[in-house]
Write a protein that holds these residues in place. Sequence first.
Motif, short mmCIF file in Angstrom:
data_model
loop_
_atom_site.label_atom_id
_atom_site.label_comp_id
_atom_site.label_asym_id
_atom_site.label_seq_id
_atom_site.Cartn_x
_atom_site.Cartn_y
_atom_site.Cartn_z
N GLY A 84 18.64 50.15 39.03
CA GLY A 84 17.27 49.69 39.16
C GLY A 84 16.48 50.52 40.14
N ASP A 85 15.24 50.12 40.34
CA ASP A 85 14.33 50.89 41.17
C ASP A 85 14.17 50.34 42.58
OD1 ASP A 85 13.75 52.57 39.00
OD2 ASP A 85 12.22 51.17 38.26
N PHE A 86 14.74 49.16 42.86
CA PHE A 86 14.42 48.47 44.10
C PHE A 86 15.59 48.48 45.08
CE2 PHE A 86 12.00 46.58 40.60
CZ PHE A 86 10.70 46.80 41.05
N LEU A 87 15.28 48.68 46.35
CA LEU A 87 16.28 48.69 47.42
C LEU A 87 16.13 47.42 48.26
CD1 LEU A 87 16.06 52.43 48.54
CD2 LEU A 87 17.81 51.35 47.11
N TRP A 88 16.37 46.29 47.63
CA TRP A 88 16.27 45.00 48.32
C TRP A 88 17.65 44.60 48.82
CZ3 TRP A 88 13.23 42.43 43.72
CH2 TRP A 88 11.93 42.94 43.70
N SER A 89 17.78 44.39 50.11
CA SER A 89 19.06 43.97 50.70
C SER A 89 19.39 42.55 50.25
CB SER A 89 18.96 44.02 52.22
OG SER A 89 18.07 43.02 52.69
N PRO A 90 20.66 42.11 50.42
CA PRO A 90 21.00 40.72 50.06
C PRO A 90 20.12 39.68 50.74
CG PRO A 90 23.01 41.98 50.35
CD PRO A 90 21.87 42.89 50.76
N SER A 91 19.75 39.90 52.00
CA SER A 91 18.88 38.93 52.67
C SER A 91 17.48 38.92 52.07
CB SER A 91 18.81 39.23 54.17
OG SER A 91 18.32 40.53 54.41
N THR A 92 16.98 40.10 51.68
CA THR A 92 15.68 40.17 51.01
C THR A 92 15.74 39.50 49.64
OG1 THR A 92 15.12 42.23 52.13
CG2 THR A 92 13.88 41.70 50.15
N GLN A 93 16.83 39.74 48.92
CA GLN A 93 17.01 39.07 47.63
C GLN A 93 17.05 37.56 47.82
OE1 GLN A 93 20.29 40.78 45.26
NE2 GLN A 93 20.15 42.59 46.56
N GLY A 94 17.77 37.10 48.86
CA GLY A 94 17.83 35.67 49.14
C GLY A 94 16.47 35.09 49.44
N MET A 95 15.64 35.85 50.17
CA MET A 95 14.29 35.38 50.48
C MET A 95 13.45 35.25 49.21
SD MET A 95 11.49 37.14 53.03
CE MET A 95 11.43 38.65 52.05
N ILE A 144 4.42 45.88 42.81
CA ILE A 144 3.56 45.87 43.99
C ILE A 144 4.38 45.79 45.27
CG2 ILE A 144 1.79 44.55 45.23
CD1 ILE A 144 0.67 43.73 42.48
N GLY A 145 5.42 44.93 45.27
CA GLY A 145 6.26 44.85 46.46
C GLY A 145 6.85 43.47 46.67
N VAL A 146 7.64 43.36 47.73
CA VAL A 146 8.34 42.11 48.04
C VAL A 146 7.36 40.97 48.29
CG1 VAL A 146 9.85 40.96 49.72
CG2 VAL A 146 10.38 43.28 48.95
N ALA A 147 6.29 41.25 49.03
CA ALA A 147 5.32 40.20 49.36
C ALA A 147 4.70 39.61 48.10
CB ALA A 147 4.23 40.76 50.27
N ALA A 148 4.36 40.47 47.14
CA ALA A 148 3.77 39.98 45.89
C ALA A 148 4.77 39.14 45.11
CB ALA A 148 3.30 41.16 45.04
N MET A 149 6.04 39.55 45.10
CA MET A 149 7.07 38.77 44.42
C MET A 149 7.22 37.39 45.06
SD MET A 149 8.69 39.82 41.71
CE MET A 149 10.28 39.00 41.78
N VAL A 150 7.20 37.36 46.38
CA VAL A 150 7.33 36.08 47.08
C VAL A 150 6.15 35.17 46.74
CG1 VAL A 150 7.28 34.98 49.35
CG2 VAL A 150 8.75 36.97 48.96
N VAL A 151 4.94 35.72 46.72
CA VAL A 151 3.75 34.91 46.41
C VAL A 151 3.84 34.34 44.99
CG1 VAL A 151 1.26 35.01 46.00
CG2 VAL A 151 2.24 36.08 48.04
N VAL A 152 4.22 35.18 44.02
CA VAL A 152 4.32 34.72 42.63
C VAL A 152 5.37 33.63 42.50
CG1 VAL A 152 5.04 35.40 40.31
CG2 VAL A 152 3.41 36.81 41.57
N ARG A 153 6.51 33.82 43.16
CA ARG A 153 7.58 32.83 43.06
C ARG A 153 7.20 31.51 43.75
NH1 ARG A 153 11.13 33.21 39.18
NH2 ARG A 153 12.69 32.12 40.43
N VAL A 154 6.50 31.59 44.88
CA VAL A 154 6.04 30.36 45.54
C VAL A 154 5.07 29.61 44.63
CG1 VAL A 154 4.66 29.44 47.45
CG2 VAL A 154 6.41 31.17 47.90
N MET A 155 4.13 30.35 44.03
CA MET A 155 3.16 29.72 43.13
C MET A 155 3.85 29.10 41.92
SD MET A 155 0.08 32.55 43.22
CE MET A 155 -0.85 31.69 41.94
#
Length: 512
Positions: A84-95, A144-155
């Motif tokens: 994949g294209d993303f370098l999200w650590s396990p803690s970032t994935q958990g978030m 867009i990034g982690v912040a955008a993913m978090v916002v979409v998932r919260v919504m």
Amino acid sequence: MINADVDSIELQKKGCYLPARYVLSFLLIWAKCLEYAQRVCLSVTIVAMINHTALDAGTNDSTYDDDTCDAIQGINATTPEEEGDFLWSPSTQGMILAAYFYGYVCTQVVGGRFAEVFGGKWVLGLSILIASFLTLGTPIAADIGVAAMVVVRVMMGMIHGVCMPTAFALFGHWAPVEEKSTLIALCVVGDNIGTILTMPLTGYLCEYGFAGGWPSVYYILGIVGFVWFFFWFFLAYNRPSDHPRISRIEIDYIQKGQIQFAEEQKLPVPWKKVLTSMPVWTVAVVSFCSTWGFITLLTKLPTYLEVVLHVPIQKNGLVNSLVYASICITLFVSSYLSDYLRSNKHMNSTKVRKGFEFIALMGPALCTGLIPVARCDRVSVIALLTLAMAFLGFAGGGHVSIVADMAPHHSASIFGFVNSVGCVAGIISPMAAGFLLDNAHASVEQWSIVYYISSGFYLLGAIIFTIWGSAEKQSWAQSPYSDKLLSVPYLQSEKLPSIANSDSEKRYGSIP
């Protein structure tokens, strides 16, 4: 006079075969399938989205080099065929995985109350419609990034949060007393059907789908949501009395034994008494305990199968489906058995609920506690995971249906509160697992800690429910002015005929 009414109904309903409550139940099951599909697909797609090779190079801790499972011979399954294209650590994935529950926990009570006061059709319908738009936008948010993913998932969590309380409110009007636990359980089974169908489909599309693989999952689920809304708009109604094509005999059957209150009287929820009620808090705490283990598996199982047991992503989805198929079977069976035991007076409601809940929590406690013992034995681990989910399905006869026993008038609002407490575990458990696995996401030892924690919560829930659980109707749940027990005589017989063997049901059912 009755014969004249029957003849009139027969002329109006000629050719009607399917009871309206079953049409609504089917649409609710479909809605719950969609809700869970849109929720859980990220658990699988995130495996394909991550660049595991680069992540391992950047975070690998040699301390755990000897604490990993060997790859399957003949298969280079340590990583997907295409990184994949993303370098999200396990803690970032958990978030990111936990972000959904930040929103989900906020709208449980509000959604339930809106459905009780204004009706569930539009509350649920708009929820799935808006969530489908958010699902379509998820690939853009990821870019867009982690912040955008978090916002979409919260919504998305906020929007989906109203679904189950709204289903409770609708069943409060549509479910006959004898069918209530079964219909509620079927709705809950819809969650797991969504998981069963989504996991293998997601695994396949990640490998062979259009638009780069994993994005196609979100496009398909968004479109299916629009199709569902079309049928819901034309076929769903808030109450049987609102349905233009339902038969009189079905209305009588639904209302017989139900506690009704005047339309103009919207009973206030006695929140002070609710929040000081030991039975309510017992269900809330048990919901937290069971949700911890369930959400840990729901969000982390695909990653565990991929990075620890080295199961390729396509087989990963199939294994997930097997695990969640087991809970569908036991949810339905336990709900039917609990209804049977209660309706035939074999046991009182409290004993029935406690018995089923004890099995539902002690079984997973034992199975998840044994997974670290099995370590890298893939067959044993998958068997234990499947058994754990099968045991958890017995909650269909336990705490899943108990709120409707304790407070039928306020079941949607109280279920929303109970589910909110439970969903706090959905926020904490993925983040806790991510924290434990941050520097050793392939370590059997670190994953063992995750499973031991889940086992402990299951055990705690079983003890609490056995001591303090109660299915008795609470004193504060009695209506002070408008309750009346309806005992509506049927037009032809004491019991509504079945669809399969009765001509009268064919005539007096409803056009969906």
